[in-house]
Design an enzyme around this catalytic site. Structure first.
Site, short mmCIF file in Angstrom:
data_model
loop_
_atom_site.label_atom_id
_atom_site.label_comp_id
_atom_site.label_asym_id
_atom_site.label_seq_id
_atom_site.Cartn_x
_atom_site.Cartn_y
_atom_site.Cartn_z
N HIS F 79 0.83 -1.20 0.00
CA HIS F 79 0.00 0.00 0.00
C HIS F 79 0.87 1.26 0.00
O HIS F 79 1.90 1.30 0.65
CB HIS F 79 -0.89 0.02 1.24
CG HIS F 79 -1.93 -1.06 1.23
ND1 HIS F 79 -1.63 -2.36 1.55
CD2 HIS F 79 -3.24 -1.03 0.91
CE1 HIS F 79 -2.74 -3.09 1.44
NE2 HIS F 79 -3.73 -2.32 1.06
N GLU F 116 8.75 -1.12 4.28
CA GLU F 116 9.45 0.15 4.06
C GLU F 116 10.82 0.14 4.75
O GLU F 116 11.82 0.61 4.20
CB GLU F 116 8.61 1.32 4.59
CG GLU F 116 7.46 1.73 3.68
CD GLU F 116 6.24 0.81 3.80
OE1 GLU F 116 6.24 -0.10 4.65
OE2 GLU F 116 5.28 1.00 3.02
N ASP F 130 27.22 -0.07 -4.97
CA ASP F 130 27.41 0.69 -6.20
C ASP F 130 28.62 1.62 -6.13
O ASP F 130 29.38 1.74 -7.09
CB ASP F 130 26.15 1.52 -6.48
CG ASP F 130 26.29 2.37 -7.74
OD1 ASP F 130 26.58 1.79 -8.80
OD2 ASP F 130 26.12 3.59 -7.66
#
Lengths: 161, 161, 161, 161, 161, 161
Positions: F79, F116, F130
Site C-alpha cells: 500500500h 518500508e 554501487d
C-alpha cells in the site's frame, strides 16, 4: 549490532526524515513566488504563443502542479503527504521582461507545504526555460521565495516586503 | 479521423516533444549555477553541519544529481536521455551570506543537457531550503542560469559576465 | 543454486524482458489512435474551454507526451528506451460527440515504440476523463489501436481501415 | 506581483488541482471495466500461457494494480491519495475473442477513485498488448468506462447497462 | 563564484556521478543471486500458490524486472542506461527452506549492469517478504551477491565458489 | 461481463492489494537491519571517505530514506502510505569487515511499515555496493531482516536473538 558506532557521523549530523507523528493533521497552505527574466522578444513570443514547442505557460502550469505532487520524490528529507489542492498563476511583467510565477499549495496533514510550493514554482520556471531555450539561452530564474504560510504549530509566516 | 481538426489549437502552438532523430549523438556538456541566500546564522550552522535534518550539503548534492537523472520526468517536453556524468559543487560565500551551487552534466546524445544542469542546481537549492526552513523561512533561491554549453549543432555558449 | 528448479514455472511461461541486444539501432515510428465518447454538453464545454479544472486538451496533451516517456515504468516487460520525439493531436468529432486522439512517437533504438504511442493515447484520454468527470461520469474510452508502425526488422505495419 | 495579469488565461480556464480540503475522509469505491479484442489464436495462446514474454494475465494484473497507485503521477490534475485496496480480474470471452478486465479500487479519502480504477484497467490492457504484440499488432483496447462508484458527497453512480 | 571553495568537502570526497563519456558502448551482462529463508510452511504455501496476496513468485518476478529498469532512480550515483534485456528465475530449495533468486541483466552501453542485477534480486526478495509477511515475519534475505559480469574495459568477473 | 470467468486463476491465487479500509489509523513503527560484507581495504576506505564516488555512507543514508518513501512504487502489492519519519544508522564492524545498517520507519496509518524499513536497508546496502564496486565486486549483502514492529492489530513483534 554490538560493534563500534560511527559516532563521528552523529556529531556531524546525520540526515534523517524528522519524525512528525505527534503533529496534528491541520489545514495548511503555502504560497511561493519566483520570476524568470528573458529577452523582450522571448516574452513577446510566449505571450503570442508561437514558440515551436507549444503554448508555453499552459505546459509550465501543468509541470508545476505535477511537481508539487512529486516533491517528496525530489527532495530527500521531505515527507510524502497528501495534497488537497495546488494552483499556479502567471503575471506578465512587460516592463521588466520577466514572468512572475505564483504557486499555492494546500494540505490537511502533519507537515507544511512550503517546499511543495517552492518546487512547483521552480519546475514551472524550468519548463519555461526548456521550451524557450532554443531562442534564448540567457534566461535567468530568480527570487524564488516563500511568500506566505499558514497552519501548523510553528504559526503563520508572512514575508515582509 | 476525417472530422474537423481543432485548428485553433495549431494556431496557438500545440505542445510537442520536438523530433531530434536527425541529430547526431555527440559529446555535450552544460554548466549551470545558482545561489541561495540565507541568514548569517543559517550559513554558519550549515558550515558547522549541525542542522537537525543532517549534513545539509551532502544531502543537497545527492538530490541535485538524482534530479539531473529525472529531469525528463519533471519537465514535460524535455527528451529522456542517457547522462554520462553529473557533478555538483558548493561555494560558501560568507561575505554575502549565500551558497553558490554549480552543476555540470554531460551526455553523448542527440540533445543538450542545459535543462538537466539547471534542474540539478534548482533541486540542490530546494533541498537546502527544505533542510533549513525550520530556522530560516526567508531563504531565497536566485540567479539560476546557464553558464556554459558545449557540443551540438547550435554551437557553444558561454554566458557573458 | 544446485537445488530443484521450479520447472512448472517455465512450462507456463515465465515473464521476462526479452533480450534485444542483437537488434540494430534504427529509426522507428509508431502512430496510435483512440477516442473518448461523451455527452454533447461535455464536448461543447471542452471546445469552449470552460471546464473548471482548466483547458482540458492542453493538459491532456502534456499528460500524453509525459506518458510516452514513462511507458517502460508502467508496462512491466517494456524496454526503457530513448525517444527522439512525441506528438499528440486532437480531432473534435461533433457529429458523434467524441474526441479522437492521435499520438506519434519516434525513436532511434532497438525496439519499436508501439506501446509508447498507445500509452500516450490512453493517458491523454484518461486525463480528459479526469478533468470532465464531475459533469459526465459516463464518458467512454474506446478504439485504442495501432494505426501505423515503421522501422525495425519485423517490417512496416499499416492497419487496414 | 503588481503587474498585468494574464487575464486571457483565466478566461480560457487555467488548469489547477481543485481544492478538496473541505471534503470529508469517507470510504469510497470505484469499479471500472474495459476490453481488449484480439485474434482467436492470440486469445488461445494467452489462455494456454505460452506467449514468449510470460504468463500474460499475471503480469497484466500486477501492472494494473501498480498503475492504480501511480495514477496521480500520470494524470496531471488528479490528487495523490492513499488507496486502501485494489483488485483486478479477467474474464475470457472466447465467443468474441476478447478479454474483459475489471478493476476495483478503494480509499478512505477526500476524493473518489474513479480515475484510479480506469487507469488500472487501461494499463492492464496495455500490458496485454505489449506482451502479445509480436504475434498480433491489431489488438484493440475498447469500452473503458466507469461501472460503479460509491461514497463521497456527489453520491453513488451505477452505469446503466 | 570567486568565493572560498568548500575545500574540506573535497578532502572527504564529494559524491558525483562519475563521467563515462569516454567509455565504449559494448555488450555487457551481469548475473546476481540472493536467497530468502523462511519457515517450511511458508515455502510450501508459496509453492502451492495459496498466499492471500496471490501467486507470489509471478509477482516477485515482475517486481524484480521493473526494479532493474528503475535502478538509476533508486541508487543515487548509478547512471541511467538503456537495458536490452532482464530475466529472473527462482529455485526452490526445500531442504533449506529457502528460495534462491537469480537475475540476469544486459545492456549495450557505457556502464556495467551489476547494480541493476543486484537491485532486481533485492526487490524480488522484498516482494516475496511483503506478500508472505502476514504469516512469517521472520523471513530473512541473504547472500545477495554478484555471480558474473562480462563486457566492459574492467574485464570479466566470475565469483569464486 | 457474463462470459466464462478465468476460474483457474482464482484457484492459484490472483494477486491483489489487500483491502485495509477497515483498519484503524494507528502509530506504527518498524525496525529492520542488514549487513554488507566487504574486503578490509574497502571498509577502511569507506571509513576514511576516499572512495572516488564520494562520502559513501552519507549517500547511502539518503538513498535508504528515499527508498522508504518510494517502497509502494517498487513493491507491487504494498500500500502507498504517508510516512511520519525515517532514519538510518550505520555501525562499522571492523572485526568482521562489514557495515551493519539499521532503518527505523514510522507512520500513522492503516498498514505496517515493515517492508518500508526492509527496503530502506536494502537500498542503502545496494548504494554502498554501487559506490565501491570499482574496487570490490565481491561485496555481499546479507541478513536483511525485521528486528521489531510495533502498532497495529496483529500486535508487536520482536525478533528473537
Amino acid at each position: 549490532m554490538d560493534e563500534k558506532v560511527l559516532t563521528h557521523f552523529d556529531e556531524e549530523g546525520r540526515a534523517k526524515m524528522v519524525e512528525v507523528g505527534e503533529k496534528l493533521n491541520t489545514r495548511r497552505e503555502a504560497v511561493a513566488r519566483g520570476s524568470i527574466y528573458m529577452k523582450e522578444e522571448t516574452l513577446l513570443r510566449i505571450v503570442d504563443r508561437n514558440i515551436e514547442k507549444g503554448d508555453v505557460l499552459a505546459v509550465s502550469q501543468v509541470a508545476g502542479i505535477m511537481a508539487a505532487k512529486k516533491t517528496s520524490d525530489m527532495i530527500p528529507m521531505c515527507h510524502n503527504i497528501v495534497l488537497t489542492g495546488a494552483d499556479i498563476s502567471f503575471h506578465i511583467d512587460e516592463k521588466n521582461n520577466k514572468i512572475d510565477i505564483e504557486a499555492t499549495v494546500r494540505t490537511t496533514g502533519k507537515t507544511g507545504v512550503e517546499i511543495e510550493a517552492l518546487s512547483a514554482v521552480s519546475v514551472a520556471a524550468l519548463t519555461i526555460y526548456d521550451m524557450c531555450k532554443a531562442i534564448d539561452r540567457g534566461m535567468e530564474i530568480t527570487d524564488i521565495r516563500l511568500v506566505k504560510k499558514t497552519g501548523g504549530k510553528s504559526g503563520d509566516y508572512i514575508r515582509e516586503k
